[in-house]
Design an enzyme around this catalytic site. Structure first.
Site, PDB file in Angstrom:
ATOM      1  N   GLU A   1       0.818  -1.221   0.000  1.00 27.27           N
ATOM      2  CA  GLU A   1       0.000   0.000   0.000  1.00 27.27           C
ATOM      3  C   GLU A   1       0.849   1.267   0.000  1.00 27.27           C
ATOM      4  OE1 GLU A   1      -2.602  -3.263   1.776  1.00 27.27           O
ATOM      5  OE2 GLU A   1      -0.524  -2.591   2.038  1.00 27.27           O
TER       6      GLU A   1
ATOM      7  N   PHE B   1     -11.896  -7.172  13.536  1.00 25.51           N
ATOM      8  CA  PHE B   1     -10.790  -7.627  12.696  1.00 25.51           C
ATOM      9  C   PHE B   1     -10.433  -6.562  11.662  1.00 25.51           C
ATOM     10  CE2 PHE B   1      -9.413  -9.974   8.815  1.00 25.51           C
ATOM     11  CZ  PHE B   1      -8.180 -10.401   9.301  1.00 25.51           C
ATOM     12  N   GLN B   2      -9.163  -6.210  11.612  1.00 25.35           N
ATOM     13  CA  GLN B   2      -8.619  -5.204  10.699  1.00 25.35           C
ATOM     14  C   GLN B   2      -9.294  -3.849  10.854  1.00 25.35           C
ATOM     15  OE1 GLN B   2      -8.405  -6.865   6.679  1.00 25.35           O
ATOM     16  NE2 GLN B   2      -6.394  -7.724   7.161  1.00 25.35           N
TER      17      GLN B   2
ATOM     18  N   MET C   1      24.136   8.974   2.879  1.00 25.56           N
ATOM     19  CA  MET C   1      23.994  10.211   3.635  1.00 25.56           C
ATOM     20  C   MET C   1      24.209   9.966   5.119  1.00 25.56           C
ATOM     21  SD  MET C   1      23.679  13.391   3.035  1.00 25.56           S
ATOM     22  CE  MET C   1      22.820  13.701   1.497  1.00 25.56           C
TER      23      MET C   1
ATOM     24  N   LYS D   1     -17.695  -0.900   5.270  1.00 21.82           N
ATOM     25  CA  LYS D   1     -18.086  -1.900   4.279  1.00 21.82           C
ATOM     26  C   LYS D   1     -19.597  -1.919   4.051  1.00 21.82           C
ATOM     27  CE  LYS D   1     -17.287  -6.711   2.957  1.00 21.82           C
ATOM     28  NZ  LYS D   1     -16.638  -7.997   3.322  1.00 21.82           N
TER      29      LYS D   1
END
Length: 608
Positions: free
Chosen positions: A80, A142-143, A506, A192
């Protein structure tokens, strides 16, 4: 009158399905659409070409709609964060908003780095996140994650849509907020059950009272005062930033017109490269921590500084009490909060860069600026220091040389350059010349390693006929190296040019200069064979060992019509100069060979 069913209620006579909900089922069935369908239709209305995303349980209704809708092309990334950076690359290179679609929980949290990156660099994104059903919010389902809370401080605005009847208007407003004023990311969190529930979809876009109205036009008095300050300046400097590029191609044209009228030299932040052509006689180069000697000295010694679309970032200003101490300052910015936030200015102008530049040009009339001959002669003296000079080595390729040769070999093709973050990023900014806007895509404010490859993918999709090259480091490229698969899947001819010094360069440089060369965990151990890795993903792999192979290796990269990784093995100990040490002033730059740049400070005192 339509019958109404609230979210969470079961429609009478319907077979119950787990997670199914219904809303406003009326007699005119043909006008009823699911929230997921309304979302897709709204994206089409906004002219969305691509959605960068990754599916998951909380967005499956949306993915089911996308399955049969060929008007929007979904780009399946491998992570993602890659989706957000690819959308940034698309947006930065095209001027259009990037769109991201991810699931709830880890899908949303993985995207937050890209969202924060877009926020700091003012990149327009609309990020659609799935969420657990409304009746489960707050139950640690969940999630589940508090996406609104998590993104509140790294978005221009965010929404939790609890009613599909509000969805279309919310999407339209989100695009308006993301793309107008100071651009930035907007998050739309959609549970959802809202995606499944139905609402009436109007034939035309929903009308909502205009709630966001950024100031675009400067007042006549402000413009007149700015013109008077510039026309009387004996040592003016235009200090330009990413706001000029965000304002559109017209802004860069107007900047060049105003510069021609005034004769003022021009410098730029990292994000503003390309707003003014790098081959112009009055171009000073980038300023700030790794900017040129002439740019930093001009900023220190100017009498009028005109900041156009920049935010006085700490990488630019150095020590604030020593930043351009004797100048009168004008700050033009569309973000009211940026004015006087870091550096107090004499004249703050809130407005769109293109609009204000056009106002300044109109108000200039036939005025004649002060004679800048003495000022430009001084700048030429500073330029004579050749601050970007670097030593060559017989035993290895200097990375600066590699970037120079890459520029010379590709400049006729007007490439789009992305970068990861680190030394290679600064060398690309210093040694690759940018003549126009939207060709330089890099992570400025957040400094996000792993940005360059997905950004190149987004840029290639938005500019299918262009040469797109990610100038990378061997450490940073591994942050999102899984996106090689995305380029392979969509047959994108992205090129990656790795400056491989086997260090987090760096970090190593700061450890050498500040921590007595204690290289704590900055060596890139156990590196992959990048050539074989390229081949494993279906890319072409090229390795360049020494300077004699450099031009031929670049030519081979350009000759291949598919994706290529070039592993260019460069000097391990090369440092990025010029450099202003942390907390130092512009007059305390370190150049190649300097132990301490005290001569610069003495010169500045003499000029004052």
């Amino acid at each position: 009158m339509r019958s109404v069913f609230r979210i969470g209620e079961e429609r009478p006579g319907a077979n119950h399905r787990a997670g199914s909900v219904f809303l406003k089922k009326g007699s005119n069935v043909s006008e009823e659409r699911s929230g997921a369908a309304i979302l897709c239709e709204s994206l089409v209305r906004q002219g969305v070409e691509f959605v960068f995303g990754y599916p998951g349980g909380a967005v499956l209704p949306i993915y089911d709609e996308l399955f049969s809708d060929d008007r929007i092309r979904h780009i399946l990334v491998r992570h993602e964060a890659g989706a957000a950076h690819a959308a940034e690359g698309y947006a930065r290179s095209t001027g259009k908003p990037g769109v991201v679609l991810v699931t709830s929980g880890p899908g949303a949290t993985n995207a937050i780095t890209g969202i924060a990156d877009a926020f700091l660099d003012s990149i327009p994104l609309v990020v659609i996140t799935g969420q657990v059903a409304t009746n489960l919010i707050g139950t640690d389902a969940f999630q589940e994650a508090d996406t609104i809370g998590l993104t509140r401080h790294c978005t221009k605005h965010n929404y939790l849509v609890k009613d599909p009847d509000h969805l279309a208007a919310t999407i339209d407003e989100a695009f308006e907020i993301a793309t107008t004023g100071r651009p930035g990311p907007v998050v739309i969190d959609i549970p959802k059950n809202v995606q499944v529930a139905t609402a009436l979809l109007e034939d035309r876009a929903p009308q909502r009272p205009k709630r966001y109205q950024p100031r675009m036009v400067a007042s006549v008095e402000e413009v007149a005062e700015a013109v008077e300050m510039i026309v009387n300046a004996k040592r003016p400097v235009f200090y330009t930033g990413g706001g000029v590029i965000n304002s559109g191609p017209r802004a860069t044209e107007l900047l060049r017109q105003l510069q021609e009228l005034t004769g003022a030299p021009v410098t730029s932040t990292l994000m503003g490269l390309g707003a003014f052509p790098a081959d112009h006689a009055d171009w000073l180069g980038m300023l700030g921590m790794h900017g040129t000697y002439e740019a930093n000295m001009a900023m220190n010694q100017c009498d009028v500084m005109v900041n156009i679309g920049a935010r006085f970032d700490d990488r630019v200003t150095g020590r604030l009490d020593a930043f351009s101490p004797g100048s009168r300052k004008i700050h033009i910015d569309i973000d009211r909060a940026s004015i006087n936030k870091v550096v107090p200015v004499d004249l703050g102008i809130v407005g769109d860069c293109a609009t204000v530049l056009e106002q300044l040009i109109s108000a200039w009339d036939n005025r004649q600026p002060a004679d800048l001959g003495e000022w430009k002669a001084k700048i030429e003296d500073w330029r004579g220091r050749d601050s970007l000079a670097f030593p060559l080595r017989e035993d290895s390729i200097m990375p600066q040389l590699a970037v120079q040769r890459l520029f010379e070999k590709t400049r006729d093709r007007d490439p789009i350059i992305t970068t990861e973050v680190g030394q290679h990023q600064m060398w690309a900014a210093q040694y690759f010349g940018f003549m126009g806007p939207n060709k330089w895509l890099t992570s400025g404010g957040l400094g996000t390693m792993g940005y360059g490859l997905p950004a190149a993918i987004g840029a290639q999709l938005g500019n299918p006929g262009s040469l797109v090259i990610d100038i990378a480091g061997e450490a940073s490229i591994q942050m999102n190296i899984q996106e090689l698969g995305t380029a392979s899947q969509f047959r994108l001819p992205v090129k990656i040019f790795i400056l491989n010094n086997e260090y987090m360069g760096m970090v190593r440089q700061w450890q050498e200069l500040t921590y007595e060369s204690r290289y704590s965990n900055s060596y890139s151990d156990s590196l992959p064979d990048f050539v074989r890795l390229a081949e494993a993903y279906g890319w072409k792999g090229i390795r360049i060992h020494d300077e004699s192979e450099l031009d031929a290796g670049i030519d081979a990269m350009l000759a291949h019509d598919g994706p290529v990784i070039v592993d260019c093995q460069v000097s391990k100990e090369a440092n990025c100069f010029p450099m202003i040490p942390s907390g130092a002033a512009h007059t305390e730059m370190l150049l190649y060979g300097d132990v301490h740049a005290g001569t610069m400070e003495d010169e500045a005192k003499a000029l004052v």
